[in-house]
Write an enzyme that holds these catalytic residues in place. Sequence first.
Site, mmCIF file in Angstrom:
data_model
loop_
_atom_site.group_PDB
_atom_site.id
_atom_site.type_symbol
_atom_site.label_atom_id
_atom_site.label_comp_id
_atom_site.label_asym_id
_atom_site.label_seq_id
_atom_site.Cartn_x
_atom_site.Cartn_y
_atom_site.Cartn_z
ATOM 1 N N HIS A 1 -10.746 10.714 13.679
ATOM 2 C CA HIS A 1 -10.013 11.715 13.080
ATOM 3 C C HIS A 1 -9.178 12.743 13.723
ATOM 4 O O HIS A 1 -8.149 12.861 13.060
ATOM 5 C CB HIS A 1 -11.431 12.644 11.924
ATOM 6 C CG HIS A 1 -10.912 12.304 11.207
ATOM 7 N ND1 HIS A 1 -9.276 12.582 10.395
ATOM 8 C CD2 HIS A 1 -11.493 12.735 9.996
ATOM 9 C CE1 HIS A 1 -9.752 13.115 9.022
ATOM 10 N NE2 HIS A 1 -10.659 13.364 8.803
ATOM 11 N N ASP B 1 -5.424 10.475 10.039
ATOM 12 C CA ASP B 1 -6.550 11.426 8.961
ATOM 13 C C ASP B 1 -6.088 9.937 7.639
ATOM 14 O O ASP B 1 -5.538 8.626 7.791
ATOM 15 C CB ASP B 1 -5.026 12.226 8.287
ATOM 16 C CG ASP B 1 -4.471 13.530 8.624
ATOM 17 O OD1 ASP B 1 -5.522 13.969 9.534
ATOM 18 O OD2 ASP B 1 -3.833 13.759 8.563
#
Length: 539
Positions: A512, A516
């Site tokens: 992450h 995204d």
Amino acid sequence: MASRIINHSKKLKHVSALLRRDHAVAVRCFSNSTHPSLVGREDIFKARLNYSSVERISKCGTGNVTMLSGISTTSTKLSSPMAGPKLFKEFISSQMRSVRGFSSSSDLPPHQEIGMPSLSPTMTEGNIARWLKKEGDKVAPGEVLCEVETDKATVEMECMEEGFLAKIVKEEGAKEIQVGEVIAITVEDEDDIQKFKDYTPSSDTGPAAPEAKPAPSLPKEEKVEKPASAPEAKISKPSSAPSEDRIFASPLARKLAEDNNVPLSSIKGTGPEGRIVKADVEDFLASGSKETTAKPSKQVDSKVPALDYVDIPHTQIRKVTASRLAFSKQTIPHYYLTVDTCVDKMMGLRSQLNSFQEASGGKRISVNDLVIKAAALALRKVPQCNSSWTDEYIRQFKNVNINVAVQTENGLYVPVVKDADKKGLSTIGEEVRFLAQKAKENSLKPEDYEGGTFTVSNLGGPFGIKQFCAVINPPQAAILAIGSAEKRVVPGTGPDQYNVASYMSVTLSCDHRVIDGAIGAEWLKAFKGYIETPESMLL
């Protein structure tokens, strides 16, 4: 000093090359300030050397001299995609070197200590799989000395200079040898071999020896404690209470307490600094506390069945896999995206292509080959997923190199198919089969698994796993987990019509910090498009 070293051995060809290239820098290489001068002049070594190794001239007179030389690994080339300023400095600062020693002892002639090389960026230790040379054998440049089991594969270690193998320090099968630790000795003259029969390698911690001389202060402390032991015992009794996490007791006291099932925390020590001594345990037992602590433990012990087990030693690849995957789960914020893809059209195209392959005598194309191709093209379309995280920036790779997980009896390997987006399906299939075979034979070389930018793991075809989440292979930012294909009933065109179609579940694990959620979803959409419209992969 430089001329003295060069005259010592006519075989130091790389030193001569360095002198011709840049005399001033080469002279600094023969001084004690070697490493600072190397940091700014990495271009010299990239231009002249196709391996990375550091040779240290030990004890030449009264000083130490450092220079570059070679243990050729046939693998860790500075021109590889993994090489760069950071990696080069890591190799320079590592202890991968051969040491030419002008021993201070008159009994030892000039010799070369060959250290365990660093054959991959993640390697910290290695094992000696097999010696191909025996003590007393003559060695020449390019000849293989031994096979080294690294954290990834078994790699041949070659000799760089002509001479004789005088001493094998680490025997065949030796394990957990630290990078830089001496594994063998070579000499130039055959007559010098016998002089190294009882040779012990020089210690790398030699300079630290003078710093260890403050040891005489320890007896002084003991002398102070002994005469003051009686009064100190009274003062130090309260201090033993706060340190509940650590209880000081003599070995005899611990043994006596253990034999009688007495917890040391229930005994008050009367020795120096609150230390529990034998007399304290005996006094506790005499007070009648023995019965209350011993009986319950005997009942518990009688009910515990004996376990039958076998301890399996860790292999090098198992230790590295455990270390890297633990590091991945502890430092990379994983999240997972799953999508179902219809594979009917892909299976149809595969059948057609395999008909052509069989007619032309080629190898069959597998589902995994199509998956690798689709993943590579999706990475080209969504390059944010073809990236890696660093503390200063996100590195986005221009090459699409796909690691393919291969399970073997020795452990899990991830060889790489480089530039998979630019290769045809038959080429991808040939490379995967070739690399998988090398992995099973434990003969992968560093260039076979280094430089990957994305990983594909398939447990569907071989094992029938419907869906799973894979652990990211650091420093990559994503890994694709492929499940098995299964037939499902799906709605047809009419209200009461139903069709049967084959669907495959795929799960993308993402870092992450780099990818995204929307970017990961965009990549899966592109991947699904290639799988469900496979003709587009041929454009």
